[in-house]
Design a protein around this motif. Structure first.
Motif, PDB file in Angstrom:
ATOM      1  N   GLU A  46      42.474-114.866  96.394  1.00 45.53           N
ATOM      2  CA  GLU A  46      43.353-114.843  95.231  1.00 45.53           C
ATOM      3  C   GLU A  46      44.622-114.075  95.551  1.00 45.53           C
ATOM      4  O   GLU A  46      44.614-113.123  96.336  1.00 45.53           O
ATOM      5  N   ASN A  47      45.713-114.524  94.918  1.00 42.75           N
ATOM      6  CA  ASN A  47      47.029-113.886  95.070  1.00 42.75           C
ATOM      7  C   ASN A  47      47.398-113.713  96.544  1.00 42.75           C
ATOM      8  O   ASN A  47      47.609-112.603  97.015  1.00 42.75           O
ATOM      9  N   ILE A  48      47.494-114.832  97.240  1.00 45.59           N
ATOM     10  CA  ILE A  48      47.726-114.784  98.683  1.00 45.59           C
ATOM     11  C   ILE A  48      49.206-114.902  99.028  1.00 45.59           C
ATOM     12  O   ILE A  48      49.990-115.508  98.294  1.00 45.59           O
ATOM     13  N   THR A  63      52.922-118.687  99.166  1.00 42.13           N
ATOM     14  CA  THR A  63      52.274-117.840  98.166  1.00 42.13           C
ATOM     15  C   THR A  63      51.527-118.725  97.184  1.00 42.13           C
ATOM     16  O   THR A  63      51.963-119.843  96.887  1.00 42.13           O
ATOM     17  N   SER A  64      50.403-118.219  96.691  1.00 39.18           N
ATOM     18  CA  SER A  64      49.590-118.984  95.750  1.00 39.18           C
ATOM     19  C   SER A  64      48.663-118.036  94.995  1.00 39.18           C
ATOM     20  O   SER A  64      48.198-117.044  95.566  1.00 39.18           O
ATOM     21  N   PRO A  65      48.378-118.366  93.724  1.00 39.02           N
ATOM     22  CA  PRO A  65      47.421-117.550  92.984  1.00 39.02           C
ATOM     23  C   PRO A  65      45.989-117.690  93.495  1.00 39.02           C
ATOM     24  O   PRO A  65      45.191-116.776  93.354  1.00 39.02           O
ATOM     25  N   GLU A  79      42.515-125.652  99.917  1.00 41.08           N
ATOM     26  CA  GLU A  79      42.936-126.211  98.644  1.00 41.08           C
ATOM     27  C   GLU A  79      43.598-125.118  97.810  1.00 41.08           C
ATOM     28  O   GLU A  79      43.139-123.976  97.791  1.00 41.08           O
ATOM     29  N   PHE A  80      44.676-125.489  97.118  1.00 39.72           N
ATOM     30  CA  PHE A  80      45.407-124.581  96.248  1.00 39.72           C
ATOM     31  C   PHE A  80      45.397-125.184  94.841  1.00 39.72           C
ATOM     32  O   PHE A  80      46.350-125.846  94.430  1.00 39.72           O
ATOM     33  N   ASP A  82      45.676-123.986  91.857  1.00 41.46           N
ATOM     34  CA  ASP A  82      46.616-123.441  90.866  1.00 41.46           C
ATOM     35  C   ASP A  82      48.055-123.518  91.344  1.00 41.46           C
ATOM     36  O   ASP A  82      48.924-122.801  90.849  1.00 41.46           O
ATOM     37  N   GLY A  83      48.298-124.347  92.345  1.00 38.37           N
ATOM     38  CA  GLY A  83      49.653-124.547  92.841  1.00 38.37           C
ATOM     39  C   GLY A  83      50.015-123.611  93.974  1.00 38.37           C
ATOM     40  O   GLY A  83      49.246-122.734  94.373  1.00 38.37           O
ATOM     41  N   MET A  84      51.227-123.854  94.488  1.00 40.52           N
ATOM     42  CA  MET A  84      51.706-123.030  95.589  1.00 40.52           C
ATOM     43  C   MET A  84      53.223-123.006  95.602  1.00 40.52           C
ATOM     44  O   MET A  84      53.888-123.845  94.994  1.00 40.52           O
ATOM     45  N   HIS A  85      53.754-122.034  96.294  1.00 43.88           N
ATOM     46  CA  HIS A  85      55.194-121.869  96.497  1.00 43.88           C
ATOM     47  C   HIS A  85      55.388-121.682  98.002  1.00 43.88           C
ATOM     48  O   HIS A  85      54.809-120.767  98.587  1.00 43.88           O
ATOM     49  N   LEU A  86      56.167-122.561  98.608  1.00 38.06           N
ATOM     50  CA  LEU A  86      56.371-122.536 100.054  1.00 38.06           C
ATOM     51  C   LEU A  86      57.849-122.374 100.359  1.00 38.06           C
ATOM     52  O   LEU A  86      58.680-123.107  99.818  1.00 38.06           O
ATOM     53  N   GLU A  87      58.183-121.411 101.194  1.00 41.26           N
ATOM     54  CA  GLU A  87      59.554-121.209 101.651  1.00 41.26           C
ATOM     55  C   GLU A  87      59.612-121.534 103.131  1.00 41.26           C
ATOM     56  O   GLU A  87      58.852-120.983 103.921  1.00 41.26           O
TER      57      GLU A  87
END
Length: 184
Positions: A46-48, A63-65, A79-80, A82-87
């Motif tokens: 969680e909260n990675i 980053t992902s919850p 698997e993500f 709850d979604g993810m944010h990738l830069e």
């Protein structure tokens, strides 16, 4: 008689020891898998925040919850739900940002499948909106065959499909349905 008895006992012990030695094989993987179903994840985080660094240079930050790890499967993936944010950072350290409601990263192929409200934006404010987008980590390429909206400069381009390198220098909307020029 005592010598004969000692000789037979020695032979019996030797046979048992050799039998035991050759009957044991390396089953560490099997022991590690005890109690783990093939359908269950091997771990949940969680909260990675995951950073990929090559030669001292940050290439990506994810980053992902929540991340669910299925690396215990033959075709391993993360698997993500709850979604993810990738830069993603290019050679000039310019940032491309990708967000989605759901994602899966396949280890063997290096393919990331982003789904649900996918928004990709670049340093130059080019923005792609899609319901599904794939990122090929090996080829450093983003693509989809689903409907997209791509805003570049003052143009909003609608189409079915999209191809681009991660730096957007080769961005192309496929099967263009229309182009709208926006007032700034």
């Amino acid at each position: 008689m005592k010598l004969f008895l000692k000789y037979h006992i020695f032979n019996i012990v030797t046979v048992i020891a050799v039998t035991m030695f050759f009957s044991c094989d390396n089953r560490l993987k099997e022991v590690q898998q005890i109690g783990i179903s093939d359908n269950e994840p091997i771990g949940v985080a969680e909260n990675i925040i995951l950073k990929h660094i090559d030669s001292g240079k940050v290439e990506s930050i994810l980053t992902s919850p929540k991340m669910i790890d299925y690396s215990n499967r033959d075709f391993a993936f993360n698997e993500f739900p709850d979604g993810m944010h990738l830069e993603l950072f290019d050679s000039k350290n310019q940032k491309t940002t990708i967000r989605s409601d759901y994602a899966i990263i396949y280890d063997k192929t290096g393919l990331t499948d982003l789904q649900g409200n996918v928004v990709l934006s670049t340093e130059t404010k080019d923005t792609l909106f899609a319901e599904q987008l794939f990122f090929d980590k090996i080829k450093q390429w983003v693509f989809t065959n689903k409907p997209v909206k791509f805003r570049t400069g003052t143009d909003l381009i609608n189409g079915n499909g999209f191809d681009s390198d991660k730096e957007f220098s080769q961005a192309e909307v496929l099967e263009i349905n229309g182009i709208i020029t926006l007032n700034e």
